[in-house]
Design a protein around this motif. Structure first.
Motif, PDB file in Angstrom:
ATOM      1  N   SER A  98       0.808  -1.220   0.000  1.00 34.24           N
ATOM      2  CA  SER A  98       0.000   0.000   0.000  1.00 34.24           C
ATOM      3  C   SER A  98       0.842   1.271   0.000  1.00 34.24           C
ATOM      4  O   SER A  98       0.325   2.338  -0.327  1.00 34.24           O
ATOM      5  N   ARG A 100       3.873   3.500  -1.560  1.00 29.10           N
ATOM      6  CA  ARG A 100       4.654   3.589  -2.799  1.00 29.10           C
ATOM      7  C   ARG A 100       5.776   4.621  -2.715  1.00 29.10           C
ATOM      8  O   ARG A 100       6.400   4.943  -3.714  1.00 29.10           O
ATOM      9  N   GLU A 184      -0.826  -7.133   7.497  1.00 30.82           N
ATOM     10  CA  GLU A 184      -0.812  -6.191   6.384  1.00 30.82           C
ATOM     11  C   GLU A 184      -2.034  -5.274   6.370  1.00 30.82           C
ATOM     12  O   GLU A 184      -1.923  -4.088   6.054  1.00 30.82           O
ATOM     13  N   SER A 188      -1.875  -1.296   6.705  1.00 27.56           N
ATOM     14  CA  SER A 188      -2.412  -0.474   5.614  1.00 27.56           C
ATOM     15  C   SER A 188      -3.399   0.551   6.149  1.00 27.56           C
ATOM     16  O   SER A 188      -3.370   1.723   5.768  1.00 27.56           O
ATOM     17  N   ARG A 189      -4.281   0.135   7.062  1.00 26.70           N
ATOM     18  CA  ARG A 189      -5.258   1.058   7.653  1.00 26.70           C
ATOM     19  C   ARG A 189      -4.567   2.124   8.498  1.00 26.70           C
ATOM     20  O   ARG A 189      -4.968   3.289   8.497  1.00 26.70           O
ATOM     21  N   ASP A 192      -3.146   4.648   6.102  1.00 25.99           N
ATOM     22  CA  ASP A 192      -4.195   5.496   5.529  1.00 25.99           C
ATOM     23  C   ASP A 192      -4.718   6.515   6.546  1.00 25.99           C
ATOM     24  O   ASP A 192      -5.098   7.621   6.176  1.00 25.99           O
TER      25      ASP A 192
END
Length: 197
Positions: A98, A100, A184, A188-189, A192
């Motif tokens: 997630s 980059r 993961e 990811s959360r 974000d």
């Protein structure tokens, strides 16, 4: 009780993180049972990893080349740097697919009790990267331990004069836990939902 060479192997294995005497005994006996071919392959793999693995000259993650695969990838977002404690934290983010941007590995966290101060971390190199690039955000992804929080606070104050936005991972990462153990989806959360400092 065991032959000297086997006892030495058990002793060396027990020095590895997470391997206690019982696990070292099981691994050593397993390797002896498998025979010299498996032992030779393991020995060669260990030697090759220890000989060929070095730190990326840009982010201080692990690599066999001057630049790691992330820093060498021209498609990465070079305006965002995620600051982590150890190379294993980079792997945790990369598993999630997630993020980059780029990374910066500190090489630990500030821990006066362990004799680790800011001067033992790759902070000067981080500031140099911020001066010499178009970075507009630094994400502080240190662990949610006391040391990780102290390190994040220190870096936030250090980076503020550079005029770069600073954010911290959001909740979702367990307090007192290491990033290496976070799944993961949670990671990811947390990425974000990060917040500005």
């Amino acid at each position: 009780m065991y032959p000297a060479s086997l006892a030495k192997l058990m002793d060396e294995l027990s020095r590895l993180p997470g391997i206690g005497p019982k696990s070292a005994q099981r691994i050593a006996l397993f390797m002896v049972k498998r025979g010299p071919g498996d032992a030779q392959r393991l020995a060669e793999a260990l030697l090759a990893a220890a000989t060929n693995t070095k730190r990326c000259r840009e982010c201080f993650s692990l690599s066999e080349d001057e630049l790691c695969s992330v820093c060498a990838n021209p498609s990465r977002d070079r305006t965002v740097i995620c600051v982590v404690e150890e190379p294993r934290d980079v792997l945790a983010f990369e598993r999630g697919l997630s993020f980059r941007g780029l990374y910066h590995v500190l090489g630990g966290a500030i821990s006066p009790m362990d004799g680790v101060g800011p001067e033992q971390l790759h902070l000067t190199e981080l500031l140099n990267r911020l001066r010499d690039s178009s970075v507009n955000e630094v994400i502080l992804a240190t662990s949610s331990t006391i040391e990780g929080e102290a390190t994040a606070t220190y870096i936030a104050k250090l980076v503020a004069p550079a005029g770069v936005g600073v954010s911290r991972l959001a909740t979702g990462v367990p307090v007192g836990g290491d990033l290496d153990y976070v799944d993961e989806v949670t990671l990811s959360r947390a990425l974000d939902g990060r917040y500005r400092l």
